[in-house]
Design a protein around this motif. Structure first.
Motif, mmCIF file in Angstrom:
data_model
loop_
_atom_site.group_PDB
_atom_site.id
_atom_site.type_symbol
_atom_site.label_atom_id
_atom_site.label_comp_id
_atom_site.label_asym_id
_atom_site.label_seq_id
_atom_site.Cartn_x
_atom_site.Cartn_y
_atom_site.Cartn_z
ATOM 1 N N GLY B 22 0.783 -1.229 0.000
ATOM 2 C CA GLY B 22 0.000 0.000 0.000
ATOM 3 C C GLY B 22 0.815 1.278 0.000
ATOM 4 N N ILE B 23 2.093 1.200 -0.336
ATOM 5 C CA ILE B 23 2.827 2.432 -0.545
ATOM 6 C C ILE B 23 3.241 2.480 -2.002
ATOM 7 C CG2 ILE B 23 3.665 2.478 1.841
ATOM 8 C CD1 ILE B 23 6.379 1.687 0.797
ATOM 9 N N THR B 24 3.545 3.701 -2.494
ATOM 10 C CA THR B 24 3.781 3.765 -3.927
ATOM 11 C C THR B 24 5.154 3.191 -4.266
ATOM 12 O OG1 THR B 24 4.859 5.910 -3.997
ATOM 13 C CG2 THR B 24 2.457 5.910 -3.969
ATOM 14 N N ARG B 25 5.216 2.690 -5.475
ATOM 15 C CA ARG B 25 6.437 2.165 -6.050
ATOM 16 C C ARG B 25 7.623 3.085 -5.784
ATOM 17 N NH1 ARG B 25 8.246 -0.173 -11.094
ATOM 18 N NH2 ARG B 25 9.098 1.838 -11.673
ATOM 19 N N THR B 26 7.404 4.365 -6.070
ATOM 20 C CA THR B 26 8.493 5.321 -5.971
ATOM 21 C C THR B 26 8.948 5.525 -4.535
ATOM 22 O OG1 THR B 26 7.613 6.442 -7.893
ATOM 23 C CG2 THR B 26 9.238 7.629 -6.599
ATOM 24 N N MET B 27 8.004 5.645 -3.633
ATOM 25 C CA MET B 27 8.371 5.832 -2.232
ATOM 26 C C MET B 27 9.220 4.645 -1.769
ATOM 27 S SD MET B 27 5.800 6.458 1.012
ATOM 28 C CE MET B 27 6.239 5.974 2.694
ATOM 29 N N ALA B 28 8.800 3.451 -2.150
ATOM 30 C CA ALA B 28 9.543 2.253 -1.762
ATOM 31 C C ALA B 28 10.925 2.229 -2.413
ATOM 32 C CB ALA B 28 8.752 1.004 -2.143
ATOM 33 N N GLN B 29 10.987 2.681 -3.664
ATOM 34 C CA GLN B 29 12.280 2.663 -4.353
ATOM 35 C C GLN B 29 13.265 3.642 -3.734
ATOM 36 O OE1 GLN B 29 12.469 1.482 -8.698
ATOM 37 N NE2 GLN B 29 10.753 2.857 -8.690
ATOM 38 N N ILE B 30 12.772 4.811 -3.369
ATOM 39 C CA ILE B 30 13.658 5.778 -2.722
ATOM 40 C C ILE B 30 14.152 5.200 -1.395
ATOM 41 C CG2 ILE B 30 13.820 8.068 -1.687
ATOM 42 C CD1 ILE B 30 11.712 9.034 -3.647
ATOM 43 N N HIS B 31 13.235 4.578 -0.688
ATOM 44 C CA HIS B 31 13.611 3.962 0.582
ATOM 45 C C HIS B 31 14.707 2.916 0.363
ATOM 46 C CE1 HIS B 31 12.479 1.418 4.303
ATOM 47 N NE2 HIS B 31 13.325 2.346 4.642
ATOM 48 N N SER B 90 14.946 -2.974 13.754
ATOM 49 C CA SER B 90 13.872 -2.967 14.753
ATOM 50 C C SER B 90 13.122 -1.637 14.704
ATOM 51 C CB SER B 90 14.416 -3.234 16.158
ATOM 52 O OG SER B 90 15.291 -2.198 16.546
ATOM 53 N N LYS B 91 13.852 -0.567 14.431
ATOM 54 C CA LYS B 91 13.189 0.735 14.308
ATOM 55 C C LYS B 91 12.373 0.830 13.030
ATOM 56 C CE LYS B 91 16.428 3.482 17.065
ATOM 57 N NZ LYS B 91 17.455 4.543 17.017
ATOM 58 N N VAL B 92 12.910 0.262 11.967
ATOM 59 C CA VAL B 92 12.198 0.273 10.688
ATOM 60 C C VAL B 92 10.866 -0.449 10.831
ATOM 61 C CG1 VAL B 92 12.258 -0.516 8.303
ATOM 62 C CG2 VAL B 92 14.314 0.450 9.331
ATOM 63 N N VAL B 93 10.945 -1.632 11.413
ATOM 64 C CA VAL B 93 9.734 -2.425 11.619
ATOM 65 C C VAL B 93 8.720 -1.650 12.460
ATOM 66 C CG1 VAL B 93 8.848 -4.489 12.795
ATOM 67 C CG2 VAL B 93 10.866 -4.661 11.339
ATOM 68 N N LYS B 94 9.215 -1.042 13.511
ATOM 69 C CA LYS B 94 8.346 -0.281 14.397
ATOM 70 C C LYS B 94 7.653 0.859 13.647
ATOM 71 C CE LYS B 94 8.782 2.202 18.767
ATOM 72 N NZ LYS B 94 9.689 2.492 19.908
ATOM 73 N N SER B 95 8.428 1.590 12.855
ATOM 74 C CA SER B 95 7.840 2.690 12.093
ATOM 75 C C SER B 95 6.749 2.207 11.153
ATOM 76 C CB SER B 95 8.909 3.393 11.259
ATOM 77 O OG SER B 95 9.873 3.975 12.096
ATOM 78 N N ILE B 96 7.020 1.080 10.517
ATOM 79 C CA ILE B 96 6.035 0.551 9.570
ATOM 80 C C ILE B 96 4.768 0.132 10.300
ATOM 81 C CG2 ILE B 96 5.559 -1.341 7.964
ATOM 82 C CD1 ILE B 96 8.509 -1.137 7.081
ATOM 83 N N ILE B 97 4.936 -0.513 11.434
ATOM 84 C CA ILE B 97 3.759 -0.928 12.199
ATOM 85 C C ILE B 97 2.931 0.287 12.622
ATOM 86 C CG2 ILE B 97 2.966 -1.955 14.373
ATOM 87 C CD1 ILE B 97 5.318 -3.899 14.186
ATOM 88 N N ILE B 98 3.621 1.324 13.107
ATOM 89 C CA ILE B 98 2.901 2.519 13.540
ATOM 90 C C ILE B 98 2.122 3.145 12.385
ATOM 91 C CG2 ILE B 98 3.198 4.911 14.324
ATOM 92 C CD1 ILE B 98 5.492 3.894 16.110
ATOM 93 N N ALA B 99 2.802 3.297 11.260
ATOM 94 C CA ALA B 99 2.146 3.954 10.122
ATOM 95 C C ALA B 99 0.963 3.134 9.613
ATOM 96 C CB ALA B 99 3.152 4.186 9.000
ATOM 97 N N ARG B 100 1.152 1.825 9.546
ATOM 98 C CA ARG B 100 0.071 0.999 9.019
ATOM 99 C C ARG B 100 -1.088 0.921 9.994
ATOM 100 N NH1 ARG B 100 2.057 -4.083 5.571
ATOM 101 N NH2 ARG B 100 -0.005 -3.705 4.713
ATOM 102 N N ARG B 101 -0.793 0.874 11.260
ATOM 103 C CA ARG B 101 -1.876 0.853 12.232
ATOM 104 C C ARG B 101 -2.732 2.105 12.072
ATOM 105 N NH1 ARG B 101 -2.299 1.176 18.712
ATOM 106 N NH2 ARG B 101 -0.927 2.959 18.466
ATOM 107 N N LYS B 102 -2.044 3.206 11.898
ATOM 108 C CA LYS B 102 -2.764 4.461 11.756
ATOM 109 C C LYS B 102 -3.655 4.485 10.512
ATOM 110 C CE LYS B 102 -2.035 9.418 11.874
ATOM 111 N NZ LYS B 102 -1.057 10.486 12.089
ATOM 112 N N ARG B 103 -3.097 3.998 9.422
ATOM 113 C CA ARG B 103 -3.849 4.024 8.169
ATOM 114 C C ARG B 103 -4.951 2.993 8.118
ATOM 115 N NH1 ARG B 103 -1.003 3.314 2.701
ATOM 116 N NH2 ARG B 103 -0.929 1.276 3.669
#
Lengths: 166, 166
Positions: B22-31, B90-103
């Motif tokens: 659920g994130i755009t191709r480009t956002m993921a590619q930059i990441h 561990s921080k990356v995972v945490k950030s993703i969980i937070i963002a997805r929970r919110k969305r």
DNA sequence: CATAGCTTTCAGTAAAGACTGAAAGTAGGG
DNA sequence: CCCTACTTTCAGTCTTTACTGAAAGCTATG
């Protein structure tokens, strides 16, 4: 709030939510419609209620059946197929976890496996391998955790999990 | 496999995976690009490497910063902004969980709260309320579980969780 | 074994979502 | 306080994804 209005709002909002879950609006709406219907519905019923084409209903219904969120139901004396949604939420949750794990996690595990074999013994290559292997570690952990989650009875899991973590 | 090829494959595949998350191709590619870069990159670097426009880089970079997957990095003597990806998984995972929970979870909780107040005392209304309240139950459980997951150190959580569930 | 009643497929079209690029906005250096 | 080097915004365009509807494919029934 009236029942009719409640159902309408649920169907509409469930559809909107669908997008953020990576399923199409329509698939989510059909699911919502069946979830709040007390009787099995035919393709024609769904077409009429959601104002969408036959092909669209067919395609999305097939996906819902694939996800095991919906089952075909034969009604004696009718030639049409009817559909009912699974209403036991522990099963619904389980189906969603299985489907999302397959879509979101499996391709990632495959990718990472492929990339561990990158060569080179400079710092840059080392850094790359380190990122990949960390990602792999967490993906595997998530995969195993979800697997455990799927295998146990959902009720048991959630209650035990929560009391444990609290 | 060569490092260069590995990086390219990672960036491309991470982008493709992005869509299913659920994130755009480009956002993921930059990441991905920042994850495998050993040095901070400027917008121009990213534009050049991924062949995308300045506006596109800006928008997606802002989202990455919002998700806390990427941080701005000032380099003395440079007026440009540079960016680095958070590399501790561990921080990356945490950030993703937070963002997805919110969305994905928050809007659902809001919706369900609204719909518990549907009136009527026939079987149909009863069924509707039952579906909604079951959904609510599971959503709340998931919400609390994720909250717990976010709060504890990820390493601790995963290892303890796994030994517990196994 | 022909037909009616239903389901599935898919080429074409419509809608949604992402990207571009140029113009407006902002801030450090002289 | 102006210029330059950058960043941000957003209307317009392009790309991707979802939907339609008609035709082809099934299958129970007489």
């Amino acid at each position: 709030m009236q029942l009719k209005e409640g159902k309408e709002r649920f169907i509409e909002a469930w559809g909107a939510l669908g997008s953020s879950w990576g399923i199409t609006r329509t698939m989510a709406q059909i699911h919502a419609l069946l979830l709040v219907s007390t009787v099995p519905l035919s393709s024609d019923d769904v077409m009429k209620q959601l104002q969408i084409s036959r092909g669209n209903v067919n395609t999305n219904m097939r996906m819902l059946v694939e996800w095991t969120l919906v089952h075909k139901k034969l009604i004696p004396g009718e030639r049409k197929e009817f559909f009912v949604a699974e209403k036991e939420m522990s099963k619904v949750v389980k189906s969603i976890i299985i489907a999302r794990r397959k879509r979101e996690l499996e391709p990632m595990l495959r990718l990472l496996d492929e990339l561990t074999e990158v060569g080179g013994d400079n710092d840059e290559a080392e850094g790359f391998r380190s990122v990949i292997s960390d990602l792999k570690l967490y993906s595997n952990k998530a995969d195993k955790a979800l697997d455990a989650l799927i295998k146990v009875d959902s009720n048991w899991f959630f209650s035990t999990f929560l009391s444990f973590i609290k």
